[in-house]
Design an enzyme around this catalytic site. Sequence first.
Site, PDB file in Angstrom:
ATOM      1  N   ASP A  48       0.977  -1.223  -0.170  1.00  0.00           N
ATOM      2  CA  ASP A  48       0.225  -0.169  -0.192  1.00  0.00           C
ATOM      3  C   ASP A  48       1.072   1.040  -0.001  1.00  0.00           C
ATOM      4  O   ASP A  48       1.844   1.060  -0.316  1.00  0.00           O
ATOM      5  CB  ASP A  48      -0.561  -0.391   1.570  1.00  0.00           C
ATOM      6  N   GLU A  88      -0.001   4.675   2.579  1.00  0.00           N
ATOM      7  CA  GLU A  88      -0.021   5.892   2.925  1.00  0.00           C
ATOM      8  C   GLU A  88       0.889   5.315   3.734  1.00  0.00           C
ATOM      9  O   GLU A  88       1.321   6.077   4.776  1.00  0.00           O
ATOM     10  CB  GLU A  88      -0.944   5.216   3.256  1.00  0.00           C
ATOM     11  N   HIS A 123      -2.649  -0.374  -3.491  1.00  0.00           N
ATOM     12  CA  HIS A 123      -3.121   0.999  -3.327  1.00  0.00           C
ATOM     13  C   HIS A 123      -3.981   1.936  -4.266  1.00  0.00           C
ATOM     14  O   HIS A 123      -3.132   1.403  -5.964  1.00  0.00           O
ATOM     15  CB  HIS A 123      -1.904   2.479  -3.258  1.00  0.00           C
ATOM     16  N   HIS A 128      -1.614   1.558   6.346  1.00  0.00           N
ATOM     17  CA  HIS A 128      -2.041   2.595   7.929  1.00  0.00           C
ATOM     18  C   HIS A 128      -2.881   1.918   8.368  1.00  0.00           C
ATOM     19  O   HIS A 128      -3.664   0.894   8.538  1.00  0.00           O
ATOM     20  CB  HIS A 128      -2.609   3.817   6.611  1.00  0.00           C
ATOM     21  N   HIS A 165      -7.200   5.449   7.164  1.00  0.00           N
ATOM     22  CA  HIS A 165      -9.283   5.260   6.584  1.00  0.00           C
ATOM     23  C   HIS A 165      -9.094   3.302   6.403  1.00  0.00           C
ATOM     24  O   HIS A 165      -8.268   3.553   6.222  1.00  0.00           O
ATOM     25  CB  HIS A 165      -8.958   5.858   5.574  1.00  0.00           C
ATOM     26  N   GLU A 214      -8.217  -1.964   6.800  1.00  0.00           N
ATOM     27  CA  GLU A 214      -7.809  -3.544   5.595  1.00  0.00           C
ATOM     28  C   GLU A 214      -6.938  -4.040   6.273  1.00  0.00           C
ATOM     29  O   GLU A 214      -6.734  -5.078   5.778  1.00  0.00           O
ATOM     30  CB  GLU A 214      -6.815  -2.110   4.492  1.00  0.00           C
TER      31      GLU A 214
END
Length: 276
Positions: A9, A11, A62, A106, A118, A136
């Site tokens: 990902d 972030e 991502h 994240h 998020h 996630e």
Amino acid sequence: MAKALISADMEGISGIVHPTETNPDRYDYERGRALMTADVNAVVAGVLEAEPSAEVVVVDAHGPFRNLLLEDLDRRVRLIRGRPRPRGMLAGLADDVDAVLFVGYHARAGTGPAVLAHTISDAVLGVRLNGREVGEIGLNVALAGQHGAPVVLLSGDEAACAELLELVPDASTVPVKRALGQLTAEVLHPAVARDRLRHGAATAMGRRAQVPPLSISGPVALEVDLYSPSAVDMATLIPGVERAAGARTVTFTGRDVAEAYDVVQLLVQLAQVKNG
């Protein structure tokens, strides 16, 4: 020969703190892509340092799933990129995967302080599996566990690392930044972060047999809190999805984690459709 799946990902990549670095439409995205590719290469180096004969598959996980710079990626890996695709952030996951590594992850929605926290999309306020709040990280750990694959490593900020350890206490983590807020962090020099990532990945692969997969037997109760009431209206058109008490929550009972995971992906896509 071991098979490692690296899900990347953005972030939680070292140095990244702002959406301008993660959004293809923003000015600093190309720099973010370079940072992401370098972090992944450091983890690949660690995996192959521990197990030189390992098969390594990298999953671009991502946004559009087309972020990693293929020409700069370690040539010893195979890359999965593009969407839509089965299993989303864990595309390529199968029963022959021996270890899963999360790079640049994240924390879930509602966590703080945590960089760019998020859950999949801002259209989602929260997700629960069997009553447990997950982001996630939790969704992907559970999906990996259904295939018997342990998640042995996570890199990201300290909040993301703690989130994995709540689920998999024996996993290894590499915190590459300390969040001071949603868009602020104390970060490491990229070279220092990559040294830690390489060492952390090598350590994680060396002790992968000591990390059990997270096993959740079916049926699986799924609850998703959606930001938009109209998204809830559309969600109830999916067979098996029902509106719960209150305006924002929908429920679904999956045969297993994989079915619940697929429904989450579909709910997110519906929630992002513009009305009118």
